[in-house]
Design a protein around this motif. Sequence first.
Motif, PDB file in Angstrom:
ATOM      1  N   ARG A  66       0.848  -1.186   0.000  1.00 18.63           N
ATOM      2  CA  ARG A  66       0.000   0.000   0.000  1.00 18.63           C
ATOM      3  C   ARG A  66       0.891   1.246   0.000  1.00 18.63           C
ATOM      4  O   ARG A  66       2.011   1.210   0.490  1.00 18.63           O
ATOM      5  CB  ARG A  66      -0.921  -0.007   1.220  1.00 18.63           C
ATOM      6  CG  ARG A  66      -2.001  -1.088   1.139  1.00 18.63           C
ATOM      7  CD  ARG A  66      -2.837  -1.169   2.393  1.00 18.63           C
ATOM      8  NE  ARG A  66      -3.929  -2.125   2.222  1.00 18.63           N
ATOM      9  CZ  ARG A  66      -3.791  -3.445   2.368  1.00 18.63           C
ATOM     10  NH1 ARG A  66      -2.602  -3.938   2.706  1.00 18.63           N
ATOM     11  NH2 ARG A  66      -4.810  -4.257   2.182  1.00 18.63           N
ATOM     12  N   ASN A 127      -4.624   0.854  -4.424  1.00 21.21           N
ATOM     13  CA  ASN A 127      -3.587   1.823  -4.092  1.00 21.21           C
ATOM     14  C   ASN A 127      -3.953   3.221  -4.587  1.00 21.21           C
ATOM     15  O   ASN A 127      -3.685   4.228  -3.918  1.00 21.21           O
ATOM     16  CB  ASN A 127      -2.253   1.387  -4.698  1.00 21.21           C
ATOM     17  CG  ASN A 127      -1.650   0.188  -3.982  1.00 21.21           C
ATOM     18  OD1 ASN A 127      -2.127  -0.218  -2.924  1.00 21.21           O
ATOM     19  ND2 ASN A 127      -0.605  -0.380  -4.558  1.00 21.21           N
ATOM     20  N   ILE A 130      -6.484   4.767  -2.243  1.00 17.51           N
ATOM     21  CA  ILE A 130      -5.820   5.249  -1.025  1.00 17.51           C
ATOM     22  C   ILE A 130      -5.154   6.600  -1.292  1.00 17.51           C
ATOM     23  O   ILE A 130      -5.258   7.538  -0.494  1.00 17.51           O
ATOM     24  CB  ILE A 130      -4.781   4.220  -0.539  1.00 17.51           C
ATOM     25  CG1 ILE A 130      -5.485   2.950  -0.061  1.00 17.51           C
ATOM     26  CG2 ILE A 130      -3.918   4.808   0.578  1.00 17.51           C
ATOM     27  CD1 ILE A 130      -4.545   1.778   0.198  1.00 17.51           C
ATOM     28  N   SER A 134      -5.961  10.655   0.075  1.00 17.84           N
ATOM     29  CA  SER A 134      -4.922  11.353   0.835  1.00 17.84           C
ATOM     30  C   SER A 134      -4.484  12.665   0.197  1.00 17.84           C
ATOM     31  O   SER A 134      -3.731  13.426   0.815  1.00 17.84           O
ATOM     32  CB  SER A 134      -3.690  10.451   0.987  1.00 17.84           C
ATOM     33  OG  SER A 134      -4.019   9.225   1.606  1.00 17.84           O
TER      34      SER A 134
END
Length: 442
Positions: A66, A127, A130, A134
């Motif tokens: 990750r 990924n 994620i 962020s």
Amino acid sequence: MELGIGIGWRPEIAAEVEALSGIDWVEAVAENLCADHLPDSLVRLRERGVTVVPHGVALGLGGADRPDPDRLAALAARAELLGAPLVTEHIAFVRAGGPLTASPRLEAGHLLPVPRTWDALDVLCENVRIAQDSLPVPLALENIAALITWPDEELTEGQFLAELVERTGVRLLIDVANLHTNHVNLGQDPAKALDELPVEAIAYVHVAGGVEKNGVWHDTHAHPVSEPVLDVLAELRSRVDPPGVLLERDDAFPPGAELAGELDAIRATLRKAAPSAGPGPDRGTAPAPDGTAGAEARTAAPAPVSAATRDRTAVAQTALLSALVAGTPAPEGFDHRRLRVQSRALAAKRADVVAKVAPELPEILGDGYRAAFLAYAGSRPMSGGYRRDALHFAEHVLITGGPADPAARRRLTYWWQDRSGSRPPRRATRLVRAARAVLVGK
């Protein structure tokens, strides 16, 4: 967002970039920018209203792990510092090994292709989600150039990108030079890839130069843009009007007049390839400028990628990277000749970058620098970035008795001491590091 015509900003050509006319935006390598202040050149460009986009190279979103939260936070900080409308990264893996494989961490020092399989796609999409969660701005991902291809791939490049966009809503950064590279090296048709991928998801386009050696195209970013690359740009423009097009140059920088000439060639190609007036083919709904289009695909949270899928990806990527940088046997199904070409290219790039981050080393070692570094790199994979690699190389040269010239040896010793400690390592330390190097090579 309409970006227009841009150029990659690099410190070596900062003055030339500022002097160019008709530049609407620039792109800067995110990892080369400090988190708390900008180079004066970028400050002046922003004051003139020039958009600056941070371009990441180190996330490795195609890797089995990750995304590193610290790397994501650093990329987010640079986007906010620049007031950027988006950030970009690559569809690639850049490191392997570590906890998922219970093996030493290996760094490629370069962008390596992910296998176009359903497993790899599942890992990449998770990924990417994620990363999207962020980052303060939309994310766009770039297709990469490749010297090698994975065996038993299940999707074409266009299909792989289309699935990625469908599942995540991510934007695309299409590098037409990379499409040309993959045409020469892997026999992949750029027109077919453009037909299959969702061109309306393109955030912007890269154009760059390269060179062909012994039937292999090397995406150097250090040569003028070639006509075949401009032909691929024309193919893309015949399908869609990209929001932005950017010229990349990373080495062997020419005078500003030559950069201006390449930008003019790009503008001319876009004008000539523009479709005639009238509606073009229906290729779906284009993403909104804020990157929200495609969000429907992410409304329902997908099931997490299984540990088994990540483990399979980790083992495969580690085996490949180890063959490329540590001399272990080639994984089954790969073209051994192409692996050797890729391995030599990785070592050569490593030598070039170390020479840039530590210019004292080639100065001290003179003409023997490159041969010494390539010999060192052949059995010592990079594990901690280029600056640490430079220190390890200098340490290796000192331990093995070089350089022969006493004055050069003193200079190298002082250089090493200034950066890593009070004195070269003692015998016990050398033995431990030699044993570690043997373990890494297994």
